[in-house]
Every structure is written in C-alpha cells, then in structure tokens.
Design a protein around this motif. Sequence first.
Motif, PDB file in Angstrom:
ATOM      1  N   LEU A  40      12.301 -95.811  13.577  1.00 60.29           N
ATOM      2  CA  LEU A  40      13.014 -97.051  13.827  1.00 60.29           C
ATOM      3  C   LEU A  40      14.466 -96.981  13.353  1.00 60.29           C
ATOM      4  CD1 LEU A  40      12.526 -99.872  15.003  1.00 60.29           C
ATOM      5  CD2 LEU A  40      11.822-100.619  12.720  1.00 60.29           C
ATOM      6  N   LEU A  41      14.707 -96.203  12.297  1.00 61.13           N
ATOM      7  CA  LEU A  41      16.058 -96.092  11.736  1.00 61.13           C
ATOM      8  C   LEU A  41      16.815 -94.867  12.244  1.00 61.13           C
ATOM      9  CD1 LEU A  41      15.319 -97.161   8.048  1.00 61.13           C
ATOM     10  CD2 LEU A  41      16.223 -98.550   9.936  1.00 61.13           C
ATOM     11  N   ASP A  42      16.239 -94.174  13.226  1.00 59.62           N
ATOM     12  CA  ASP A  42      16.901 -93.027  13.837  1.00 59.62           C
ATOM     13  C   ASP A  42      17.842 -93.518  14.929  1.00 59.62           C
ATOM     14  OD1 ASP A  42      17.693 -90.723  15.121  1.00 59.62           O
ATOM     15  OD2 ASP A  42      15.660 -89.972  15.504  1.00 59.62           O
ATOM     16  N   ASP A  43      19.146 -93.428  14.671  1.00 55.58           N
ATOM     17  CA  ASP A  43      20.103 -93.992  15.634  1.00 55.58           C
ATOM     18  C   ASP A  43      20.251 -93.149  16.894  1.00 55.58           C
ATOM     19  OD1 ASP A  43      21.547 -91.852  14.668  1.00 55.58           O
ATOM     20  OD2 ASP A  43      23.073 -93.062  13.658  1.00 55.58           O
ATOM     21  N   GLU A  44      19.520 -92.028  16.972  1.00 53.15           N
ATOM     22  CA  GLU A  44      19.522 -91.232  18.193  1.00 53.15           C
ATOM     23  C   GLU A  44      18.232 -91.419  19.003  1.00 53.15           C
ATOM     24  OE1 GLU A  44      20.407 -87.188  17.277  1.00 53.15           O
ATOM     25  OE2 GLU A  44      22.447 -87.632  16.622  1.00 53.15           O
ATOM     26  N   ASP A  45      17.350 -92.307  18.536  1.00 50.81           N
ATOM     27  CA  ASP A  45      16.116 -92.598  19.261  1.00 50.81           C
ATOM     28  C   ASP A  45      16.374 -93.786  20.194  1.00 50.81           C
ATOM     29  OD1 ASP A  45      13.452 -94.005  19.736  1.00 50.81           O
ATOM     30  OD2 ASP A  45      12.780 -92.162  18.749  1.00 50.81           O
ATOM     31  N   GLY A  46      16.309 -93.529  21.486  1.00 54.82           N
ATOM     32  CA  GLY A  46      16.647 -94.558  22.471  1.00 54.82           C
ATOM     33  C   GLY A  46      15.746 -95.768  22.418  1.00 54.82           C
ATOM     34  N   ALA A  47      14.442 -95.542  22.262  1.00 57.78           N
ATOM     35  CA  ALA A  47      13.513 -96.672  22.225  1.00 57.78           C
ATOM     36  C   ALA A  47      13.798 -97.566  21.027  1.00 57.78           C
ATOM     37  CB  ALA A  47      12.075 -96.167  22.190  1.00 57.78           C
ATOM     38  N   ALA A  48      14.075 -96.949  19.880  1.00 58.84           N
ATOM     39  CA  ALA A  48      14.376 -97.727  18.678  1.00 58.84           C
ATOM     40  C   ALA A  48      15.663 -98.531  18.869  1.00 58.84           C
ATOM     41  CB  ALA A  48      14.491 -96.803  17.471  1.00 58.84           C
ATOM     42  N   ARG A  49      16.679 -97.889  19.407  1.00 58.15           N
ATOM     43  CA  ARG A  49      17.958 -98.583  19.601  1.00 58.15           C
ATOM     44  C   ARG A  49      17.803 -99.762  20.559  1.00 58.15           C
ATOM     45  NH1 ARG A  49      22.187 -94.502  21.674  1.00 58.15           N
ATOM     46  NH2 ARG A  49      23.502 -96.386  21.596  1.00 58.15           N
ATOM     47  N   LYS A  50      17.067 -99.542  21.639  1.00 56.86           N
ATOM     48  CA  LYS A  50      16.864-100.616  22.613  1.00 56.86           C
ATOM     49  C   LYS A  50      16.043-101.752  22.008  1.00 56.86           C
ATOM     50  CE  LYS A  50      16.892-102.608  26.657  1.00 56.86           C
ATOM     51  NZ  LYS A  50      18.122-103.283  27.135  1.00 56.86           N
ATOM     52  N   LEU A  51      14.997-101.416  21.267  1.00 55.64           N
ATOM     53  CA  LEU A  51      14.170-102.437  20.640  1.00 55.64           C
ATOM     54  C   LEU A  51      14.996-103.342  19.730  1.00 55.64           C
ATOM     55  CD1 LEU A  51      10.794-100.734  19.612  1.00 55.64           C
ATOM     56  CD2 LEU A  51      11.056-102.876  20.877  1.00 55.64           C
ATOM     57  N   LEU A  52      15.872-102.748  18.948  1.00 58.45           N
ATOM     58  CA  LEU A  52      16.623-103.517  17.966  1.00 58.45           C
ATOM     59  C   LEU A  52      17.731-104.371  18.582  1.00 58.45           C
ATOM     60  CD1 LEU A  52      16.776-100.968  15.016  1.00 58.45           C
ATOM     61  CD2 LEU A  52      15.372-103.030  15.226  1.00 58.45           C
ATOM     62  N   GLN A  53      17.956-104.213  19.888  1.00 63.72           N
ATOM     63  CA  GLN A  53      18.884-105.114  20.570  1.00 63.72           C
ATOM     64  C   GLN A  53      18.273-106.504  20.747  1.00 63.72           C
ATOM     65  OE1 GLN A  53      20.142-103.398  24.296  1.00 63.72           O
ATOM     66  NE2 GLN A  53      21.080-101.596  23.340  1.00 63.72           N
ATOM     67  N   ASP A  54      16.942-106.521  20.904  1.00 64.21           N
ATOM     68  CA  ASP A  54      16.277-107.773  21.252  1.00 64.21           C
ATOM     69  C   ASP A  54      15.181-108.185  20.273  1.00 64.21           C
ATOM     70  OD1 ASP A  54      17.704-108.040  23.777  1.00 64.21           O
ATOM     71  OD2 ASP A  54      16.484-106.352  24.447  1.00 64.21           O
ATOM     72  N   THR A  55      14.904-107.362  19.269  1.00 65.51           N
ATOM     73  CA  THR A  55      13.841-107.673  18.317  1.00 65.51           C
ATOM     74  C   THR A  55      14.316-107.414  16.888  1.00 65.51           C
ATOM     75  OG1 THR A  55      12.887-105.445  18.355  1.00 65.51           O
ATOM     76  CG2 THR A  55      12.049-107.010  19.964  1.00 65.51           C
ATOM     77  N   VAL A  56      13.629-108.047  15.956  1.00 64.02           N
ATOM     78  CA  VAL A  56      13.843-107.800  14.529  1.00 64.02           C
ATOM     79  C   VAL A  56      12.496-107.416  13.930  1.00 64.02           C
ATOM     80  CG1 VAL A  56      14.685-108.721  12.348  1.00 64.02           C
ATOM     81  CG2 VAL A  56      15.656-109.536  14.504  1.00 64.02           C
ATOM     82  N   PHE A  57      12.495-106.364  13.122  1.00 64.67           N
ATOM     83  CA  PHE A  57      11.271-105.926  12.460  1.00 64.67           C
ATOM     84  C   PHE A  57      11.271-106.404  11.010  1.00 64.67           C
ATOM     85  CE2 PHE A  57      11.178-103.317  16.128  1.00 64.67           C
ATOM     86  CZ  PHE A  57       9.885-102.844  16.282  1.00 64.67           C
TER      87      PHE A  57
END
Length: 376
Positions: free
Chosen positions: A183-200
């Motif tokens: 989730l904290l990997d700024d090169e992981d596309g899925a994580a980056r996209k998720l954090l645009q619209d969600t908060v964990f």
Amino acid sequence: MFITAQFDSGNIEVIDATNEDAIELQIRKDHQSDFYQWFHFKLYGEVGAEHVMRITNAGDSAYPDGWKDYSAVASYDRETWFRVPTSFDGKTLTIRHTLEQESVYFAYFTPYSYERHQDLIQSAQQSSLVEHVWLGATLDGRDMNLLVIGEPSDAKRKIWVTARQHPGESMAEWFIEGLLGRLLDDEDGAARKLLQDTVFYVVPNMNPDGSVRGHLRTNAVGTNLNREWQEPSLERSPEVYYVLQAMQETGVDLYLDIHGDENLPYNFLAGCEGVPCYDASHAKLAQRFKDTLLAITPEFQVEHGYEVDGPGEANLTVASNAVAERFNCLAFTLEMPFKDNANLPDEDFGWSANRSAQLGADVLSAVYAVANNLRD
C-alpha cells in the motif's frame, strides 16, 4: 540443559528438564482464562543431541484438533523459522529436534514481537501518506495504534483493517506487514489508484497486551476481544472500545478482520451473510472479492471454511458481523492456518510469515476489484 520463556510472548512451564530425551512441559493458560495453545520458549542444550519435548497438557488445550498434522516451528536466529518433527497422540504433543547450535527457539507459529510491531508503526509513520493516531491505552498501559493511509475526505471510501484480536494468531500481523508494504509502495499502480479514492484505517495489533503476555486468545484480563463488539467497555475491552469509537467517527465501507485458524489447513474468508442488513448487493461484492483472490493466488480457496450463518442468525458480538450491521457494509473475517496450506504444502516451512505477508499484499488486489462499488 535449560529452558526459559522469560521474554516477549514467551509461554511454557517446565515440569521436568533433567533428561534431554524426556523433557516434560506444559503451556500456561491465558491470564484469568481457560484458553491456551500458544507456546514460545528457548532451549539451551548439547549440540548434536536429540532433544525430545513433551507438552503434556496439549490434549486439553483450546483446540486439540489443531495439533493433528501440525508441526512446531524453530529458529536459531529468530529470523528464519522452520518446521520440526512433531506428533500428537491425543493427549501429548511431542517435539523432536537435534541441536545444531547451543540454543534454539520453539514456537506455535513464527512470533511477531512487540518490538517489531513498534518498528512497523514508526516505519509506516515515515511515509507522507500516513497519519499515526494514538487511540488510547490498553489495560497494561500499551499504545493502541491506528495508521491512516491516504488523505481523509468524506467523499472517499473508508477501508478498515484490524488484526490480531487473538494475540496468538501472529500470522495476522505478518499479513498486515505485507499489506502495508504494498500500500505504501509509490510504484505500485493499484495502490496509487486506490488511494486516490479511498482511505485505509489499519490497526496492526488489536491486542498488544495479550501478545506480550504470550496469550492465545485474550487480553490482559482474560477477555476475548472478538466477542466484545456489541457493547465494548473500558474495563474489559478498551481495545475494541477505542477502535469502534474511531470507526463511528469515520464510517466504514469495507472491513477486514485478520485471524488465524488452529484447525483448518487453508486460507479462507468468513463473510457476514447472517447479519440482518445483508442483501444482494453485499453478496455480489463478496463474490467479486473472492473471485479476484482465486484468480491471483493459489493460496486462497473457497471449498473449506466455516459454516455460513442463516439470514438473521449472525453473532453480532463478533467483529465482522457487528461492523457489517452497524455500518451496512461489506465485512470479512480472513483466516490463515497455523499448520500449512494443504492445497500448496511446504514441508520445510509450512504456512509461514513470508506467505502471510504475501497474502496481505495480494488481498489489496481484491480490495481494488470492489472499491469503486462499495457505496452502490
């Protein structure tokens, strides 16, 4: 020869350690509780000699079926934990190991220390994506830590993840380590996209007191936290009280509660089908979540698991059911084995810390698959 459990998460009582080939031990019960199964101890002995350890009260433990086809883990460096020959005759668990060095650790599963927990919290805090929130203190005075990942906004979907309500289920915090790593990997596309619209909102350890005390299932006063979610109290279950209070402030759109199962040698999900609010939209999302996991990892399966509750029959003191009903959201309990994944066995390591962490990373893909539809 000497045996000790005087360290973080240590648990064993020595009955007789005069002979290396007939060492008698017992597991200590959780404080103010009859639960016990977790063990963790260190043995000093003669290099080259086989040491035979007999845990004589295993047959009366919380989950005696959990000893069937089970192998204990051992480590010389506290980094690599491997399986050792173990047998169970219905009463006594026997562990055999020939020492290669002067001392060795044994445990029910790879421990996740309180020191590592603190390192995990502080390491995550270094990310600009993370806010570290102190929720309150446990009964033993330890921190209840919450990691908020992403920029909070009412418009964003809220994903809550809690782990280790039952402290002996240490694989749950290894899972969280893998989830956070991705989730904290700024090169992981899925994580980056998720954090645009969600908060964990992630609580890596719901039960730090029980973890340090070497408990299987309860907190400092013998409370099973996963039966406290309907009416938690500061006197018996402050851990749940503080987390539920924070959930009320943020709201919940998806909830994952991470556990380990003593008996079943599989990874599986237990849903919230029995809560009154469960409907077709929840069922559709749940199926997509499971289908995604099935597609991306052979470590997950749906054939084996708990019996599904009938409509309206859910136990609302259990976390996933209570949260699903309170917030009308999708919720799962995710279970991992203490033994091995019988569908993909590993004779040397069994189900392990590394595999738990990888599953944590993989689950993010399932979250991604349902995230956009959580409020439909």
